[in-house]
Design an enzyme around this catalytic site. Structure first.
Site, mmCIF file in Angstrom:
data_model
loop_
_atom_site.group_PDB
_atom_site.id
_atom_site.type_symbol
_atom_site.label_atom_id
_atom_site.label_comp_id
_atom_site.label_asym_id
_atom_site.label_seq_id
_atom_site.Cartn_x
_atom_site.Cartn_y
_atom_site.Cartn_z
ATOM 1 N N HIS A 28 0.818 -1.210 0.000
ATOM 2 C CA HIS A 28 0.000 0.000 0.000
ATOM 3 C C HIS A 28 0.856 1.265 0.000
ATOM 4 O O HIS A 28 0.337 2.356 -0.234
ATOM 5 C CB HIS A 28 -0.920 -0.005 1.219
ATOM 6 C CG HIS A 28 -2.350 0.320 0.898
ATOM 7 N ND1 HIS A 28 -2.886 0.297 -0.373
ATOM 8 C CD2 HIS A 28 -3.387 0.698 1.714
ATOM 9 C CE1 HIS A 28 -4.161 0.634 -0.338
ATOM 10 N NE2 HIS A 28 -4.485 0.885 0.908
ATOM 11 N N ASN A 75 -6.960 6.456 3.516
ATOM 12 C CA ASN A 75 -8.360 6.740 3.196
ATOM 13 C C ASN A 75 -8.773 8.198 3.382
ATOM 14 O O ASN A 75 -9.923 8.551 3.143
ATOM 15 C CB ASN A 75 -9.296 5.807 3.992
ATOM 16 C CG ASN A 75 -9.184 6.001 5.484
ATOM 17 O OD1 ASN A 75 -8.436 6.856 5.949
ATOM 18 N ND2 ASN A 75 -9.908 5.197 6.243
ATOM 19 N N ASP A 100 -0.597 2.141 -5.621
ATOM 20 C CA ASP A 100 -0.602 0.688 -5.805
ATOM 21 C C ASP A 100 -1.906 0.229 -6.431
ATOM 22 O O ASP A 100 -2.956 0.818 -6.208
ATOM 23 C CB ASP A 100 -0.424 0.002 -4.451
ATOM 24 C CG ASP A 100 -1.544 0.379 -3.475
ATOM 25 O OD1 ASP A 100 -2.357 -0.491 -3.110
ATOM 26 O OD2 ASP A 100 -1.624 1.558 -3.075
ATOM 27 N N ASN A 121 -9.187 3.318 -1.785
ATOM 28 C CA ASN A 121 -9.667 4.324 -0.836
ATOM 29 C C ASN A 121 -8.921 5.650 -0.923
ATOM 30 O O ASN A 121 -9.501 6.712 -0.678
ATOM 31 C CB ASN A 121 -9.602 3.777 0.595
ATOM 32 C CG ASN A 121 -10.674 2.745 0.852
ATOM 33 O OD1 ASN A 121 -11.734 2.761 0.231
ATOM 34 N ND2 ASN A 121 -10.413 1.821 1.767
#
Length: 199
Positions: A28, A75, A100, A121
């Site tokens: 991530h 997020n 990613d 997100n």
């Protein structure tokens, strides 16, 4: 006909990830890693705390580049991106996001000029805060979950396997190069050069 790039433009280049040492090498955080690679290529450090992000500034071929690593957690990335875009009067078309993508194999790139969040997100937050999907992005493949029951959060917060590291590290370099190609030649040229490219 040669592509005529806009001189003296301001670009906001955003690498997505999560702050904190525990996330540093995870899938991530690919956007952070690619932004660090880009910063190294440009000879700048991304360490000034502004807009709820770490930032750095580079001059590149007549353009001012604001490099950004949001520190809001993934997020809520838009809470860092929108204030910076507003402050520098950067339109969505010059907000370039690197992140990613689990829909691509490890090490594969895809450059796009716009589009939906696709379940990501970080992108979802940026789209919401900017009020637009019309910003370019460089996606770096981190591979799909190994099986359907695997928890998605666990997967994106895992580290790319040793056997896949060479392709992954090469893709991070290519992602930085792709970002500069978008600025130099435009999204279509960058897509033609890097889409499908595997490290």
């Amino acid at each position: 006909m040669l592509f005529s790039r806009k001189q003296d433009a301001v670009w906001l280049i955003v690498g997505l990830g999560n702050p904190g040492a525990e996330y540093a090498r995870t899938r991530h955080n690919t956007g952070f890693l690619a932004l660090d690679e880009l910063a190294g290529m440009l000879g700048v450090k991304v360490e000034r705390s502004r807009f709820r992000a770490l930032t750095g500034t580079a001059n590149y071929r007549g353009n001012k580049l604001i490099l950004m690593k949001p520190q809001t957690y993934m997020n809520a990335s838009g809470l860092a991106v929108e204030p910076a875009a507003h402050f520098y009067k950067v339109p969505p078309e010059r907000v370039l996001v690197i992140f990613d993508d689990i829909s691509l194999p490890v090490g594969r790139l895809r450059v796009r000029k716009d589009g939906s969040a696709g379940g990501h997100n970080g992108l979802k937050s940026i789209i919401h805060e900017l009020g637009s999907e019309n910003f370019p992005r460089v996606k770096v493949g981190v591979g799909a979950k190994p099986h359907p029951d695997y928890d998605l959060a666990d997967w994106v917060l895992s580290v790319v396997g040793k056997d896949e590291q060479p392709a992954y590290q090469a893709a991070i370099r290519y992602a930085a190069e792709a970002a500069l190609t978008v600025i130099d030649e435009g999204v279509p040229a960058a897509a033609a050069k890097f889409n499908g490219k595997i490290g």
